[in-house]
Design a protein around this motif. Structure first.
Motif, PDB file in Angstrom:
ATOM      1  N   GLY A 248       0.703  -1.904   0.062  1.00  0.00           N
ATOM      2  CA  GLY A 248       0.111  -0.231   0.233  1.00  0.00           C
ATOM      3  C   GLY A 248       0.539   1.036   0.276  1.00  0.00           C
ATOM      4  O   GLY A 248       2.099   1.085  -0.038  1.00  0.00           O
ATOM      5  N   LYS A 249       0.148   2.292   0.437  1.00  0.00           N
ATOM      6  CA  LYS A 249       0.778   3.138   0.326  1.00  0.00           C
ATOM      7  C   LYS A 249       2.059   3.061   1.312  1.00  0.00           C
ATOM      8  O   LYS A 249       1.434   2.637   2.489  1.00  0.00           O
ATOM      9  N   LYS A 250       3.337   4.034   0.591  1.00  0.00           N
ATOM     10  CA  LYS A 250       4.219   3.968   2.025  1.00  0.00           C
ATOM     11  C   LYS A 250       4.182   5.302   2.994  1.00  0.00           C
ATOM     12  O   LYS A 250       3.242   6.229   2.837  1.00  0.00           O
ATOM     13  N   PRO A 251       4.244   4.816   4.576  1.00  0.00           N
ATOM     14  CA  PRO A 251       3.770   4.911   5.508  1.00  0.00           C
ATOM     15  C   PRO A 251       5.400   6.850   5.845  1.00  0.00           C
ATOM     16  O   PRO A 251       6.300   6.456   4.863  1.00  0.00           O
ATOM     17  N   SER A 252       4.485   7.753   6.349  1.00  0.00           N
ATOM     18  CA  SER A 252       5.338   9.119   6.409  1.00  0.00           C
ATOM     19  C   SER A 252       6.424   9.087   7.813  1.00  0.00           C
ATOM     20  O   SER A 252       7.348   9.737   6.929  1.00  0.00           O
ATOM     21  N   ILE A 253       5.825   8.382   8.220  1.00  0.00           N
ATOM     22  CA  ILE A 253       6.958   7.912   9.475  1.00  0.00           C
ATOM     23  C   ILE A 253       7.375   7.104   9.469  1.00  0.00           C
ATOM     24  O   ILE A 253       6.973   5.897   9.542  1.00  0.00           O
ATOM     25  N   LYS A 254       8.709   6.439   9.537  1.00  0.00           N
ATOM     26  CA  LYS A 254       9.731   5.629   9.811  1.00  0.00           C
ATOM     27  C   LYS A 254       9.826   5.114  10.155  1.00  0.00           C
ATOM     28  O   LYS A 254       9.925   3.312  10.163  1.00  0.00           O
ATOM     29  N   ASN A 255      10.151   5.288  11.357  1.00  0.00           N
ATOM     30  CA  ASN A 255      10.268   4.126  12.678  1.00  0.00           C
ATOM     31  C   ASN A 255       9.290   4.404  13.935  1.00  0.00           C
ATOM     32  O   ASN A 255       8.977   6.018  13.773  1.00  0.00           O
ATOM     33  N   VAL A 256       8.823   3.663  14.312  1.00  0.00           N
ATOM     34  CA  VAL A 256       8.016   3.855  15.662  1.00  0.00           C
ATOM     35  C   VAL A 256       8.674   2.665  16.611  1.00  0.00           C
ATOM     36  O   VAL A 256       9.188   1.677  16.777  1.00  0.00           O
ATOM     37  N   ILE A 257       8.784   3.871  18.342  1.00  0.00           N
ATOM     38  CA  ILE A 257       9.600   3.165  18.957  1.00  0.00           C
ATOM     39  C   ILE A 257       8.225   3.117  20.107  1.00  0.00           C
ATOM     40  O   ILE A 257       7.827   4.074  20.364  1.00  0.00           O
ATOM     41  N   GLN A 258       7.832   2.187  20.493  1.00  0.00           N
ATOM     42  CA  GLN A 258       7.369   1.705  21.956  1.00  0.00           C
ATOM     43  C   GLN A 258       7.867   1.535  23.130  1.00  0.00           C
ATOM     44  O   GLN A 258       8.576   0.922  23.027  1.00  0.00           O
ATOM     45  N   GLN A 259       7.700   2.553  23.802  1.00  0.00           N
ATOM     46  CA  GLN A 259       8.378   1.995  25.231  1.00  0.00           C
ATOM     47  C   GLN A 259       7.612   1.751  26.497  1.00  0.00           C
ATOM     48  O   GLN A 259       6.207   2.503  26.640  1.00  0.00           O
ATOM     49  N   LYS A 260       7.855   1.392  27.092  1.00  0.00           N
ATOM     50  CA  LYS A 260       6.694   0.867  28.392  1.00  0.00           C
ATOM     51  C   LYS A 260       7.266   1.937  29.437  1.00  0.00           C
ATOM     52  O   LYS A 260       8.084   1.358  30.040  1.00  0.00           O
ATOM     53  N   VAL A 261       6.460   2.881  30.199  1.00  0.00           N
ATOM     54  CA  VAL A 261       7.306   3.644  31.212  1.00  0.00           C
ATOM     55  C   VAL A 261       5.831   4.033  32.074  1.00  0.00           C
ATOM     56  O   VAL A 261       4.753   4.031  32.121  1.00  0.00           O
ATOM     57  N   PRO A 262       6.091   2.962  33.230  1.00  0.00           N
ATOM     58  CA  PRO A 262       5.337   2.538  34.549  1.00  0.00           C
ATOM     59  C   PRO A 262       4.530   3.886  34.698  1.00  0.00           C
ATOM     60  O   PRO A 262       2.927   3.776  35.082  1.00  0.00           O
ATOM     61  N   GLU A 263       5.277   5.215  35.083  1.00  0.00           N
ATOM     62  CA  GLU A 263       5.265   6.133  35.559  1.00  0.00           C
ATOM     63  C   GLU A 263       4.009   6.942  35.095  1.00  0.00           C
ATOM     64  O   GLU A 263       5.528   7.698  34.083  1.00  0.00           O
ATOM     65  N   LEU A 264       2.956   7.067  35.876  1.00  0.00           N
ATOM     66  CA  LEU A 264       2.607   8.201  34.669  1.00  0.00           C
ATOM     67  C   LEU A 264       3.091   9.869  34.835  1.00  0.00           C
ATOM     68  O   LEU A 264       3.743  10.547  33.480  1.00  0.00           O
ATOM     69  N   ALA A 265       3.652  10.005  35.932  1.00  0.00           N
ATOM     70  CA  ALA A 265       4.293  11.276  35.799  1.00  0.00           C
ATOM     71  C   ALA A 265       5.724  11.255  35.026  1.00  0.00           C
ATOM     72  O   ALA A 265       5.688  12.677  34.342  1.00  0.00           O
ATOM     73  N   ALA A 266       6.361  10.359  34.573  1.00  0.00           N
ATOM     74  CA  ALA A 266       7.201  10.580  34.009  1.00  0.00           C
ATOM     75  C   ALA A 266       6.589  10.177  31.925  1.00  0.00           C
ATOM     76  O   ALA A 266       7.517  11.174  30.981  1.00  0.00           O
TER      77      ALA A 266
END
Length: 576
Positions: A248-266
């Protein structure tokens, strides 16, 4: 080669530093979540944390059209044709689609994907509803002997023209919508077999009946046709890159990083600094106070909400020596395993929850107390069904009746878990604890945080005494909520262990007719009966909203393009 290596090194370093990033680059989307990801195998994906990732790596035959909850359009299919009075569906498949492995998708891959779901179907997966449509039962072959290899094989086949053909035992008005669910994504047969998954043959199928795929090899090494592929992962971080071979159409954003950060304030600080683009919030009251209106944050409000949430009161708490039971007796030091089987206990707890207080404090006044555990925008919802209100006097009255007066006399100690790093869930439990304990000094409710994956696993075994958990629709039909919550063989039954013969009868009747008016009438009967029997405390439904970095934009983040039935598709986003 040097530029590529340097780029990867930079992205890898981003994975290792979650709280002290420089403003994220324009070609990289940084997402911070509060919980872990139970699986990345679509065949067992049945929670929002997992589907958020799986939906961007894998694709289904069909999907929802933009923001529509009911209009379906082709994705890996190009068209479909119903026949045989609605019992047969023939799909033409898209040509030239590549898996992340480089292999070309064929009809054999699609057939394998559905057969794999039918064979491994278990309580750990969301395949019960596709199994019911294709084999006539929610169960797998181990639990229902009518499920044979011949039945599975016949239900989904490739014809001589390379079309995928589904043969249903009975008409299912929701069948197409079920195909749009994450779990029905297409996986590659040869690749899956090579890494140790089921080989797709009759010879070995019995070895895989009901097998839990949560930690499967495919979960560790995903391989879809989606716009993003997994590059690297550890316990707290996932790095994805746009798939160069995407059809399909190539994404505009090349990279996606998902991080687990348990602390809401952080997470909040990361968003405000520009380190993160999208984060898990802490509930409306917290989010409005901490992030709404802040520089660099876009807030979109008044979005549709198709989830339903309840506090479950398990009527048959299982687990040998379950610590949640305390003494295991109604002696003031614990509770018996069938503590909630007395309707008076359930009614007492239902009157002890401050619904309007929750709407005010957690949802900042933007919430509604529903009458039934289903979206109020779905057909079948009855606004005339009665609801519980916070009433300490009525709660007291029912508690005095419970267990022949022994509950009031002896008191109890109940331990309840809630999802860790989820402030709204914690607050709901705190409200209930405070009100219950104020009614009788002998009543004690201990609440404690628990990791999401652990709570999911234990609740499936019936080992949680009382938990707060929600349901997001698999497909847009009232049955997906009503049967899930209220049927004695529904998906949530092991968590509540509530059974009512009349409710079961009405729900099955509603499944067997396409007459909308009759279905609505039956669902109203269920709603009224559930009010009387109080199997759940219905947590008020919030008005949906979202917020994100103002550097990010895209149709799914707007009122016109937001679809509560789908995950956030990264391919439709851009970043400046």
């Amino acid at each position: 080669m040097k530029k590529t290596a340097k780029k990867f090194a930079i992205l890898s370093s981003l994975l290792l530093v979650s709280a002290a990033l420089a403003a994220s680059p324009t070609d990289t989307l940084v997402i911070q979540s509060s919980s872990d990801v139970p699986t990345m195998d679509p065949g067992v994906t049945y929670d929002t944390a997992s589907s958020a990732l799986v939906d961007n790596m894998y694709e289904t035959l069909i999907t929802y059209d933009g923001a529509s909850l009911t209009k379906l359009v082709p994705l890996l299919a190009t068209k479909w044709t119903p026949s045989n009075g609605g019992k047969t569906y023939t799909f033409d498949l898209r040509k030239g689609v590549k898996f992340h492995s480089g292999a070309t998708m064929t009809c054999a891959d699609a057939e394998y994907s559905f057969e794999r779901n039918l064979v491994t179907n278990s309580g750990a997966s969301g395949n019960w509803f596709i199994a019911e449509a294709l084999t006539g039962t929610q169960s797998n072959a181990a639990d229902d002997k009518t499920v044979t290899w011949a039945k599975i094989d016949k239900s989904v086949q490739c014809n001589a023209a390379g079309q995928l053909v589904f043969t249903l035992p009975a008409v299912d008005p929701a069948f197409l919508a079920k195909l749009a669910y994450t779990g029905q994504a297409i996986v590659e047969k040869a690749y899956s077999t090579k890494i140790g998954e089921w080989d797709g043959t009759e010879k070995t199928w019995k070895d895989w009946i009901g097998k839990d795929l949560t930690d499967s090899e495919l979960s560790k090494k995903p391989n879809g046709t989606g716009p993003y592929k997994l590059v690297r992962a550890d316990a707290n971080n996932h790095l994805f890159q746009a798939f160069d071979g995407y059809w399909g159409k190539k994404p505009s954003i090349k990279n996606v990083i998902q991080q687990k950060v348990p602390e809401l304030a952080a997470r909040q600080q990361a968003l405000l600094r520009g380190d993160a683009d999208i984060i898990d919030g802490g509930g409306r009251s917290v989010d409005e106070a901490q992030v709404k209106g802040k520089p660099g944050v876009t807030w979109v409000d008044d979005l549709p909400n198709t989830t339903a949430t309840a506090i479950f009161m398990n009527e048959k708490i299982s687990g040998a020596n379950n610590a949640l039971l305390g003494s295991g007796k109604l002696d003031g030091k614990g509770i018996p395993s069938n503590f909630f089987s007395d309707v008076n206990v359930r009614r007492g707890f239902s009157y002890a929850f401050n619904y309007q207080g929750y709407i005010k404090d957690v949802q900042n006044g933007k919430g509604m107390q529903r009458t039934m555990l289903m979206p109020d925008i779905f057909p079948g919802y009855d606004s005339k069904v009665k609801t519980y209100t916070f009433d300490a006097a009525k709660a007291t009255d029912y508690f005095k009746r419970a267990w022949g007066g022994q509950l009031w006399k002896n008191g109890f100690v109940l331990t309840a878990n809630y999802r860790a790093s989820a402030p709204a869930s914690q607050t709901a439990m705190e409200i209930l604890k405070k009100n219950i304990e104020s009614i009788n000094p002998k009543f004690r409710v201990n609440i404690q945080a628990k990791q999401w994956s652990e709570m999911l696993a234990d609740s499936k075994k019936g080992q949680e005494a009382m938990i707060l958990i929600g349901w997001a629709p698999d497909y847009a039909d009232a049955d997906n909520f009503m049967y899930t919550f209220y049927a004695s063989d529904g998906y949530y039954s092991p968590r509540a262990n509530w059974k009512d013969a009349s409710v079961d009868k009405w729900l099955k009747q509603a499944r067997s007719t396409i007459n909308a008016a009759e279905r609505n009438r039956l669902y109203s009967l269920v709603g009224n009966r559930a009010y009387e029997q109080a199997p759940y405390i219905l947590v008020p439904a919030p008005v949906n909203y979202t917020f994100f970095s103002s550097r990010v934009s895209g149709a799914p983040l707007t009122k016109a393009g937001f679809n509560p039935m789908t995950s956030l598709y990264w391919k439709e986003l851009s970043k400046k």
